[in-house]
Scaffold this motif. Structure first.
Motif: not given
Length: 641
Positions: A223-233
């Motif tokens: 799921v982390f790899d699929e996040i388009p814009q990863r913020d600090t959270i």
């Protein structure tokens, strides 16, 4: 102006008494003005008054509705809300989504006015609730003692054809997190794809958190790899996931990755808290110092929770001087700050100093809590202060009103066990107010191993079997007890039992951090890229130590083999390999910091004492229970561990 009339309805718990109401002035004026404005004269002039909600429900709120909403927002007591509820029911304002949503938010989510049962009944009165109504109720459920209801509301919403938005799914996932419902979360995940919300970063972060807390690290990473814009959270949740799943080293790597030119994401105070936890687990002092510098450079130094974490990290890395430096610089020290310092002193063998810190804390008027007493009792245990430990244990409830928990009893069992008072430890376990767990029995089993008490050791194993909690380490301790007593027939029986049950023991593993990289070793390790140099260095060390008088302690080897073979096996324990690598890779005089996942054996303890003298090197070794500071041929534990 007409007097407000209170109507009986199924939502009102009791008819309010107007004389007892204490509305704020603005609320009072708003409610009476609304009543005056929305109640028509007995014979209204034509075209001057229209019944409520002739307009579309999707129109903007009228001034009258805005006054109602203002009154809802300014309500400060439950009685205010009851009046408003009566009013909006009487005037049909409850049918307008803007008014009903504000009222629902107030009773479902508003701190002291929050009433989950009341809000649920109000919600059930809607014939066609909107998605925003569902979102409010699902969110309220995620923060209540009944998170399952939120998941049921989410399913009901979909069955009724109400289209879920990303917030709906996010709140439903938070409900699943509350009671670790992996199956429900997977269903929501499927709906996220159906609804086309797979690009919503906040929603995917919630999903990642669910998989993390359900020990599904692989799915969380996907799921982390699929996040388009990863913020600090999102990065923080991923770091937390790795730590929770015993991948602390990978968690440290994310600190640099998130700041790289590819992602350009700045760590925050939560990132630092998590990484300090990972550093403490890995004994990664150098990396912890990096995080400390980052904290100071980015203005987080005044945060007390970070100061407390730094105290804990430095203590658990055996750097007590730096822990004390942070402690001294912490403003407005809380009970958590003092407890962290006391526990650090205890773990590093400074029992007397831990007690003095406790006394200073009391002198300053800071009341100890249960964690403080865990630290103090642990200090007494590690330093053999039996009488002092008994005194503190008795004072807990008598002077401070703190009921001893399983951790306090565990410290007392450890205190008696280390001192050889095994019968007293057993009596305490069988008479304590809480049910003994497997950890407390293992504490006593470890003491039986130290003192070779075969009979009591067998009895403890029986208790572990009753709890269905026996582990490979328990059988290893029993093997230690039998082999120390020379009961080789029983050693063979236990080994046969372990083989039949396919019980796999945890191999001893030692780690050492050099230049920010953590190196780990197991017994007879052949995986390290510099293995040939390491073994050559260790052989030279062994030769020098034997000249200085070091003799192998054969009792540390559990197999029935001759002393010469035992000497060979013991020569390549993981601790010794880590130290040899430290000698090979660092300049003379450098302090070596090693962490081991098991209890330090007698032979390695003797080895390290002699090594610290012959090579003039300080060695700080942390085993699964405490620290050993070796210097000049002596150990801080005074051979009491």
């Amino acid at each position: 102006m007409k007097q407000v009339v209170f109507f009986h309805n199924p939502w009102l718990l009791a008819a309010p008494n107007p004389q007892r109401l204490s509305l704020s002035l603005s609320s009072f004026i708003a409610i009476h003005l609304l009543h005056h404005t929305t109640n028509p004269p007995e014979q209204p002039p034509p075209n001057l008054w229209l019944p409520p909600f002739q307009q579309s429900k999707h129109d903007q709120p009228t001034p009258i509705m805005e006054l109602v909403i203002s009154a809802i927002k300014s309500a400060s007591h439950k009685t205010h809300l009851l009046q408003l509820h009566a009013h909006i029911l009487r005037t049909s304002l409850a049918e307008h989504p803007a008014v009903s949503l504000h009222f629902l938010n107030r009773v479902a989510l508003s701190g002291p006015l929050q009433d989950h049962s009341y809000s649920h009944r109000f919600f059930q009165s809607f014939t066609s609730p909107f998605v925003s109504h569902y979102n409010t109720m699902i969110r309220a459920s995620s923060m209540s003692d009944s998170p399952q209801k939120g998941l049921l509301l989410y399913r009901d919403m979909r069955r009724r054809g109400v289209s879920a938005d990303p917030l709906s799914s996010s709140f439903a996932i938070k409900c699943c997190i509350r009671f670790l419902c992996l199956f429900g979360g997977a269903q929501v995940h499927c709906n996220v794809f159906k609804d086309g919300h797979q690009s919503d970063s906040l929603l995917l972060t919630s999903l990642m958190d669910l998989y993390s807390q359900c020990q599904q690290c692989h799915d969380a990473c996907k799921v982390f790899d699929e996040i388009p814009q990863r913020d600090t959270i999102a990065w923080n949740v991923m770091i937390s996931c790795l730590i929770r799943n015993k991948r602390s080293r990978d968690a440290l790597n994310l600190f640099d990755a998130m700041q790289s030119s590819k992602y350009e994401c700045e760590p925050d105070d939560v990132t630092c808290l998590l990484l300090l936890q990972a550093c403490a687990h890995l004994n990664a002092l150098e990396f912890g110092e990096r995080i400390h510098r980052y904290i100071m450079e980015h203005g987080y130094g005044a945060a007390r929770n970070l100061s407390n974490s730094l105290i804990s990290m430095y203590s658990r890395c055996g750097s007590l001087d730096k822990a004390y430096e942070v402690f001294k610089g912490t403003c407005n020290k809380s009970v958590v700050s003092w407890s962290a310092m006391i526990s650090g002193l205890a773990a590093n063998g400074y029992g007397i100093e831990a007690i003095e810190a406790f006394q200073e804390m009391q002198r300053l008027g800071i009341c100890p809590d249960d964690q403080t007493f865990t630290g103090v009792l642990s200090a007494c245990s590690h330093s053999g202060l039996v009488d002092e430990g008994i005194s503190f244990f008795n004072r807990m409830s008598r002077e401070f009103g703190i009921t001893p928990n399983i951790h306090h009893y565990g410290c007392m069992v450890d205190l008696f066990g280390r001192a050889g008072l095994l019968d007293k430890a057993y009596q305490l376990i069988t008479s304590m107010a809480v049910r003994p767990d497997s950890t407390i029995w293992r504490t006593l089993l470890g003491a039986c191993r130290i003192y070779g008490n075969v009979t009591l050791g067998e009895r403890v194993i029986e208790h572990l079997i009753e709890l269905k909690a026996q582990e490979a380490g328990d059988y290893v301790l029993l093997l230690n007890i039998y082999s120390s007593a020379g009961h080789w027939d029983k050693v063979a029986e236990v080994r046969k039992l372990m083989k039949e049950k396919s019980i796999q023991t945890t191999p001893g593993c030692s780690t050492i951090e050099l230049k920010g990289t953590v190196h780990d070793f197991v017994v007879d390790d052949v995986l390290h890229p510099r293995k040939s140099e390491i073994y050559k260095t260790l052989n030279e060390i062994n030769k020098q130590l034997k000249i200085a008088g070091y003799v192998v302690e054969p009792s540390s080897e559990l197999h029935k083999i001759d002393d010469e073979e035992k000497g060979y096996v013991l020569a390549y324990h993981s601790e010794k390999l880590a130290v040899a690598f430290g000698v090979l890779a660092t300049p003379p005089g450098t302090t070596l910091r090693v962490a081991n996942n098991l209890r330090l054996c007698v032979d390695c303890h003797n080895f390290l004492k002699t090594f610290s003298w012959v090579y003039n090197r300080d060695v700080v070794l942390r085993d699964h229970n405490r620290f050993h500071h070796f210097r000049g041929g002596l150990c801080s534990c005074n051979d009491y561990w």
